[in-house]
Design a protein around this motif. Sequence first.
Motif, PDB file in Angstrom:
ATOM      1  N   GLU A   1       0.858  -1.189   0.000  1.00 51.43           N
ATOM      2  CA  GLU A   1       0.000   0.000   0.000  1.00 51.43           C
ATOM      3  C   GLU A   1       0.888   1.231   0.000  1.00 51.43           C
ATOM      4  O   GLU A   1       1.803   1.359   0.805  1.00 51.43           O
ATOM      5  CB  GLU A   1      -0.867   0.017   1.268  1.00 51.43           C
ATOM      6  CG  GLU A   1      -2.245  -0.587   1.130  1.00 51.43           C
ATOM      7  CD  GLU A   1      -2.930  -0.323  -0.194  1.00 51.43           C
ATOM      8  OE1 GLU A   1      -3.158   0.858  -0.516  1.00 51.43           O
ATOM      9  OE2 GLU A   1      -3.241  -1.291  -0.909  1.00 51.43           O
ATOM     10  N   LEU A   2       0.631   2.143  -0.885  1.00 57.10           N
ATOM     11  CA  LEU A   2       1.421   3.366  -0.922  1.00 57.10           C
ATOM     12  C   LEU A   2       0.878   4.312   0.136  1.00 57.10           C
ATOM     13  O   LEU A   2      -0.321   4.365   0.367  1.00 57.10           O
ATOM     14  CB  LEU A   2       1.289   4.025  -2.286  1.00 57.10           C
ATOM     15  CG  LEU A   2       1.827   3.241  -3.464  1.00 57.10           C
ATOM     16  CD1 LEU A   2       1.436   3.939  -4.747  1.00 57.10           C
ATOM     17  CD2 LEU A   2       3.330   3.126  -3.368  1.00 57.10           C
ATOM     18  N   ASN A   3       1.780   5.066   0.775  1.00 54.82           N
ATOM     19  CA  ASN A   3       1.268   6.088   1.666  1.00 54.82           C
ATOM     20  C   ASN A   3       1.025   7.373   0.877  1.00 54.82           C
ATOM     21  O   ASN A   3       1.392   7.482  -0.298  1.00 54.82           O
ATOM     22  CB  ASN A   3       2.200   6.305   2.865  1.00 54.82           C
ATOM     23  CG  ASN A   3       3.572   6.734   2.433  1.00 54.82           C
ATOM     24  OD1 ASN A   3       3.720   7.393   1.415  1.00 54.82           O
ATOM     25  ND2 ASN A   3       4.579   6.361   3.192  1.00 54.82           N
ATOM     26  N   THR A   4       0.404   8.332   1.543  1.00 54.12           N
ATOM     27  CA  THR A   4      -0.012   9.544   0.830  1.00 54.12           C
ATOM     28  C   THR A   4       1.150  10.213   0.122  1.00 54.12           C
ATOM     29  O   THR A   4       1.031  10.656  -1.018  1.00 54.12           O
ATOM     30  CB  THR A   4      -0.599  10.550   1.830  1.00 54.12           C
ATOM     31  OG1 THR A   4      -1.333   9.828   2.789  1.00 54.12           O
ATOM     32  CG2 THR A   4      -1.472  11.552   1.138  1.00 54.12           C
ATOM     33  N   SER A   5       2.294  10.305   0.806  1.00 56.84           N
ATOM     34  CA  SER A   5       3.383  11.057   0.177  1.00 56.84           C
ATOM     35  C   SER A   5       3.941  10.315  -1.023  1.00 56.84           C
ATOM     36  O   SER A   5       4.375  10.946  -1.985  1.00 56.84           O
ATOM     37  CB  SER A   5       4.479  11.356   1.181  1.00 56.84           C
ATOM     38  OG  SER A   5       4.456  10.465   2.235  1.00 56.84           O
ATOM     39  N   GLN A   6       3.903   8.979  -0.985  1.00 60.03           N
ATOM     40  CA  GLN A   6       4.394   8.254  -2.154  1.00 60.03           C
ATOM     41  C   GLN A   6       3.473   8.461  -3.352  1.00 60.03           C
ATOM     42  O   GLN A   6       3.930   8.650  -4.472  1.00 60.03           O
ATOM     43  CB  GLN A   6       4.533   6.768  -1.818  1.00 60.03           C
ATOM     44  CG  GLN A   6       5.752   6.513  -0.944  1.00 60.03           C
ATOM     45  CD  GLN A   6       5.802   5.101  -0.424  1.00 60.03           C
ATOM     46  OE1 GLN A   6       4.776   4.493  -0.169  1.00 60.03           O
ATOM     47  NE2 GLN A   6       6.998   4.582  -0.263  1.00 60.03           N
ATOM     48  N   LYS A   7       2.172   8.447  -3.064  1.00 62.35           N
ATOM     49  CA  LYS A   7       1.216   8.726  -4.145  1.00 62.35           C
ATOM     50  C   LYS A   7       1.479  10.107  -4.713  1.00 62.35           C
ATOM     51  O   LYS A   7       1.498  10.317  -5.928  1.00 62.35           O
ATOM     52  CB  LYS A   7      -0.212   8.676  -3.610  1.00 62.35           C
ATOM     53  CG  LYS A   7      -0.702   7.289  -3.281  1.00 62.35           C
ATOM     54  CD  LYS A   7      -2.058   7.390  -2.602  1.00 62.35           C
ATOM     55  CE  LYS A   7      -2.466   6.070  -1.982  1.00 62.35           C
ATOM     56  NZ  LYS A   7      -3.567   6.222  -1.048  1.00 62.35           N
ATOM     57  N   LEU A   8       1.685  11.040  -3.814  1.00 60.41           N
ATOM     58  CA  LEU A   8       1.915  12.419  -4.240  1.00 60.41           C
ATOM     59  C   LEU A   8       3.190  12.527  -5.081  1.00 60.41           C
ATOM     60  O   LEU A   8       3.224  13.234  -6.080  1.00 60.41           O
ATOM     61  CB  LEU A   8       2.020  13.301  -2.993  1.00 60.41           C
ATOM     62  CG  LEU A   8       1.913  14.803  -3.185  1.00 60.41           C
ATOM     63  CD1 LEU A   8       0.623  15.169  -3.870  1.00 60.41           C
ATOM     64  CD2 LEU A   8       2.008  15.506  -1.837  1.00 60.41           C
ATOM     65  N   MET A   9       4.218  11.783  -4.670  1.00 56.59           N
ATOM     66  CA  MET A   9       5.474  11.841  -5.430  1.00 56.59           C
ATOM     67  C   MET A   9       5.268  11.315  -6.844  1.00 56.59           C
ATOM     68  O   MET A   9       5.755  11.898  -7.805  1.00 56.59           O
ATOM     69  CB  MET A   9       6.552  11.010  -4.726  1.00 56.59           C
ATOM     70  CG  MET A   9       7.238  11.743  -3.611  1.00 56.59           C
ATOM     71  SD  MET A   9       8.742  10.931  -3.071  1.00 56.59           S
ATOM     72  CE  MET A   9       8.095   9.577  -2.146  1.00 56.59           C
ATOM     73  N   ILE A  10       4.563  10.189  -6.959  1.00 57.62           N
ATOM     74  CA  ILE A  10       4.326   9.613  -8.286  1.00 57.62           C
ATOM     75  C   ILE A  10       3.533  10.604  -9.134  1.00 57.62           C
ATOM     76  O   ILE A  10       3.862  10.875 -10.287  1.00 57.62           O
ATOM     77  CB  ILE A  10       3.568   8.271  -8.179  1.00 57.62           C
ATOM     78  CG1 ILE A  10       4.423   7.266  -7.426  1.00 57.62           C
ATOM     79  CG2 ILE A  10       3.200   7.749  -9.542  1.00 57.62           C
ATOM     80  CD1 ILE A  10       3.693   5.989  -7.084  1.00 57.62           C
ATOM     81  N   PHE A  11       2.517  11.156  -8.520  1.00 49.61           N
ATOM     82  CA  PHE A  11       1.668  12.108  -9.229  1.00 49.61           C
ATOM     83  C   PHE A  11       2.487  13.303  -9.719  1.00 49.61           C
ATOM     84  O   PHE A  11       2.447  13.665 -10.894  1.00 49.61           O
ATOM     85  CB  PHE A  11       0.554  12.577  -8.282  1.00 49.61           C
ATOM     86  CG  PHE A  11      -0.323  13.647  -8.843  1.00 49.61           C
ATOM     87  CD1 PHE A  11      -1.392  13.339  -9.657  1.00 49.61           C
ATOM     88  CD2 PHE A  11      -0.082  14.987  -8.566  1.00 49.61           C
ATOM     89  CE1 PHE A  11      -2.205  14.325 -10.174  1.00 49.61           C
ATOM     90  CE2 PHE A  11      -0.884  15.982  -9.082  1.00 49.61           C
ATOM     91  CZ  PHE A  11      -1.949  15.642  -9.883  1.00 49.61           C
ATOM     92  N   VAL A  12       3.250  13.890  -8.801  1.00 53.37           N
ATOM     93  CA  VAL A  12       4.016  15.096  -9.162  1.00 53.37           C
ATOM     94  C   VAL A  12       5.072  14.770 -10.210  1.00 53.37           C
ATOM     95  O   VAL A  12       5.274  15.520 -11.169  1.00 53.37           O
ATOM     96  CB  VAL A  12       4.673  15.707  -7.899  1.00 53.37           C
ATOM     97  CG1 VAL A  12       5.585  16.851  -8.275  1.00 53.37           C
ATOM     98  CG2 VAL A  12       3.607  16.195  -6.939  1.00 53.37           C
TER      99      VAL A  12
END
Lengths: 273, 299, 581
Positions: B20-31
């Motif tokens: 499970e990705l945490n919020t910041s990892q999701k954000l990093m991928i997105f950015v």
Amino acid sequence: MRKHHDVLSVEWVKLELIRTAYATRGGLFSTMDPRMVVMWYLVLAIVPWFTHNLTVLAGLFVLGCISVGLARVGPLLLGLFVFGLIVETFYVFIAAWLFGGDTQTVIALVELTLKLGAVSLASMAAFVSLDPEKLSDAMLAFRMPQMITFGVSYGYRMLPILIEQFATVFEGYRLRSAPVENKGFLGWRMITQWCRLTVLSFYPIFLNTAKSVRTTVESLEARGFTYAAVDGRGRQIRLAYLRLTAKDWAVMAVTLALIAGVFWFGAQFPLYR
Amino acid sequence: MTSTYERRGELRGTMDENLELNTSQKLMIFVLSMSLFGLSNVILEIIPDVSIGPVDISVAYFVFVPLVMVALFSPFWAALGAPIGEVIFTDLLMGDFSGLAEIEGIIQMFLALYIAGTLMRNPRSKAQIWIGAITVVVIDKFLSAAVDLSKVWIGVEDAEFVEGLPQSILLLEGIGFGVDIIISGILFGAIPAMWLIPALYGKIEPLLGMRPRQPGDKVNGGAQSVWFVVSAVFLSIAAFFFAFLEAWDVEVGVIDSDLREQYGDTFLLVSVAGIIVLLTLVWLISRRTQRRSASPSKD
Amino acid sequence: MPQPIITVTDLSFRYPGADQDSLRNVNLTIEAGDFVTVIGGNGSAKTTLCKTFNGLIPHYWHGEFAGSVHVAGVDTWDSSVTELSAHVGYVYQDFHNQLVRPTVRDEVAFGPVNYGLDDHEERTSSALETLGITELAQRFVWQLSGGQAHLTALASVLAQRPTVLIVDEPVAELDPERAAVIYERLATLNRELGITIITIEHHMEFVARYAKSVILMADGTPAWHLPIEEAITRTGELEAHGIPAPQSINAVKALGISATPRTTEDAVAAIRASGKKPSVHWSGIAHLATQEPNRDVVARAVNVTHGYKSVSGETHMVLNNVNVDLHDGDRVALVGGNGAGKSTLMKLLAGIIVPREGTVWLGETNSRSKASPHLAEHAAYLYQHPELMLLKGSVAEDVALFPKDRKHPDTDALVAHILDRVRLTDFADRDGRTLSGGQQRRATLAIGLAMRPTVLLLDEPTSSLDVSSRDDVTHMLADLAGSIRCTVVATHDMQLVAEWANRVIVLSEGGIIADCHPRELFGSPQVLERAHLTAPEIVRIGNALGVAPVPLSVAELAAAYHGDGPPPVPTATAQTSALGV
């Protein structure tokens, strides 16, 4: 002989950015509340789809042109836009004619062009007047995901840096690769090398950007970015400056009245295919 | 000194084994996805477009950039970031924003990339990279053609009865489609991706503090509800497209049989076949994900 | 009795995927109101340690975390980054990437607004005011200079009113003058607002001047944490960890005086107080330029004028009518403040860009007449940031790119030889990005050597290196003479200028204001001031003591005082014979 060029450089990108950022054209819509501008756009973008009456569509098209004028878009830009529209229609007509089209087809195309044109004119008038920050605030106000509004300001900030990085990497690659001796027909060898190097440059760019994104996201985290997504107060503060004034309502009212007028006029003098 | 080192503190957190990705990892991928695809589009903006008459033979986008992202990272966030980056970098920041039309673009590209990303289970398989690249362009262009066609259909009264109009729109869309598959899908999609994905695999993930994607990993980042949304949106657009074709089908029967009709028939058959294949794929994948999530390995 | 603000107990940490712990049984107490500097060689986990203070480890980096960190009484394990950010602010080494909003005011307000604080405006204004950047509030972030951007990053964390402020290597991306400004501001914050300051630093000069206590990190754990007065006396230990003492301390030591001065002024006072006088026999003549005048010109700029279109639309001239000849055997240092046109001149001399007016000759070739990839065979330019030069998957491939693409017959042998020369043979197959800062610089140097140019131009080759890696690169540059006919270095590093260059060109306001031997430059304070340059400590000490000609190294100062024969030959002139690339 080589010469110095000002375009395609980092400075050029910055220039473009500032140009959009200041949106110095002024004009009616830039003084309005961005939320109302977006609403206004939505009205004009949707209405044309509810009619097939050419008179009404022509009226809406004219309305679009007037709005663009009020947004102080230069006549040159407007002219280019209309010209592009005509050329596009012409191509479709040529193709339709090959398939046995006739005057009916032309009229159908005119209808389509007027419709798409009116929508485009409305978007041009609205968005040329909103700088990216205002637009992102409007989106925030309409409860669009925070990631999008963040993306706007982040992109704003990072674009010059990214371009600079890419330009440097690309330049370095070019210097370290063998020069193209024979340019080939229409310079295709040059184009091929250019494409090859562009693709190759993305390897270091991917890795470098990943590294800098890490810092960015760490810092976002430490400064309450995800906190703000849950807690609404940050949003309220950001949007506190937005005020719907009498002017906003007036513009909307006049626009609605004009649209009604156009429809009434169209009903009096209907023109169908 | 190193040899005698022994942890004294009580171990409180171990390596994250769950994916499970945490919020910041999701954000990093997105950015990251947003920045890179945005950048690649700005670069394309600099090159002048080449067009011969109505046919644009320029590069529509650098498909390999978001393709690398969806292949190496969670497809959902990577697929979401890329089209938003495009809109922000090239349209919004360069003062060329066009309102609702952008939303169409975002949805098309998102669906195309997300589906391609979920199809690519093994980032190191060349065949899957090819499938991914072609899938992106096919879905994106198909959806955009569907939107264009539906605009004509809604915009023009009884469009299907206007002589030559549906055919000509289809022809132009068809040519554009072919050009885009070759240029964007292959030259700037599959071929660069075939080199770039393996080159970055295992190198870029640790920079974001993640483990490289393994062939057997479940596609994470999107809950099953995402699949529901994806299917729903996709189906509704497909339904639109079908409806258009249906309306037009009547027309085809009336035209004298000649080359044009053959062309139209082939196109129709290909389109219908394509849509059926896609729908089947979506159905299969969503079933597989559901079964996986229902399996006891996850509580 | 000061209260501890940060307490670390038996802390160990391992990054995901790493095969050993980065932090090993760290025990540490930092008191409220302290000004702590964390020192240690590259890779001693200084940054990792600091990231445990604001909870990024373990809440952002999930690795194996053992032990505990308490910040203001809160166990970071049970807290969150959000909660901790109210206590601890962090300014990154690559601070450019932590700025996420378009304008300075927005940037500073970002934190307080996100947390929905009612006094966000007041916080923003006071943070701007405290750091003296109120007048920048409406600027776009991309319009800022490096120093201004750093202050903005600082203001943006300050607006969250932290009690602890961590600043990761401010000197890495800034020139020393601007870094000094940052340190002055930090000292004020520490003194007036009582904020605990933690910096990571390589330069003992700053440590000695500003820190109250020093943590020496070695192998993932603090070797010691001592008050500054005691820390700077441990010169031997520091040296062993790759952190040589500042020149002021070495100078005093070399003269046999027992004192540990923390600033240049202290050192001067200590030497004066000792009653020692420079020897009358000191001439320093052995170091003055003694080169024969008629050497070959390898590159030449004639009446060169160049500039860029600025945001306001007009052309901003960076270089105005500049003339310069580069000769065979020149070791040129190009100095001047940020924006003085150093990089532009280098790129012109490398033929990467062509001037708006005037001509650049590379050997017999006019740079306008050939495309830049052709000219790269004559003049090679190395960018400041190694990560922009590492384009391939391994160091060896990167070095081979140029010769291989141009079909050099013996590429493999050439690459092997060059890698051996820069001592990177063992790292040939590693990705350049995974190397340490010093190794990356050596890799870029290898890339330059593989191009086998006549002129080698390097942009800031020693920035953001720890002192021992820095010395390494300096030695390597000195060794180039055998294979490169002329080397040009654009730099802020005045110690490099003093120790390596035999010619220094000072750029200021679009023109050359001095072109001479470094000794001559450092002997003329008015030129230094005009170009915003700060001479190395040893030069300032020498000047203050009235030693003429001014000494360029500690050894020279010692020689000037002892007067026993010519001073030792500096490394730059010591040449080896195994250089024929």
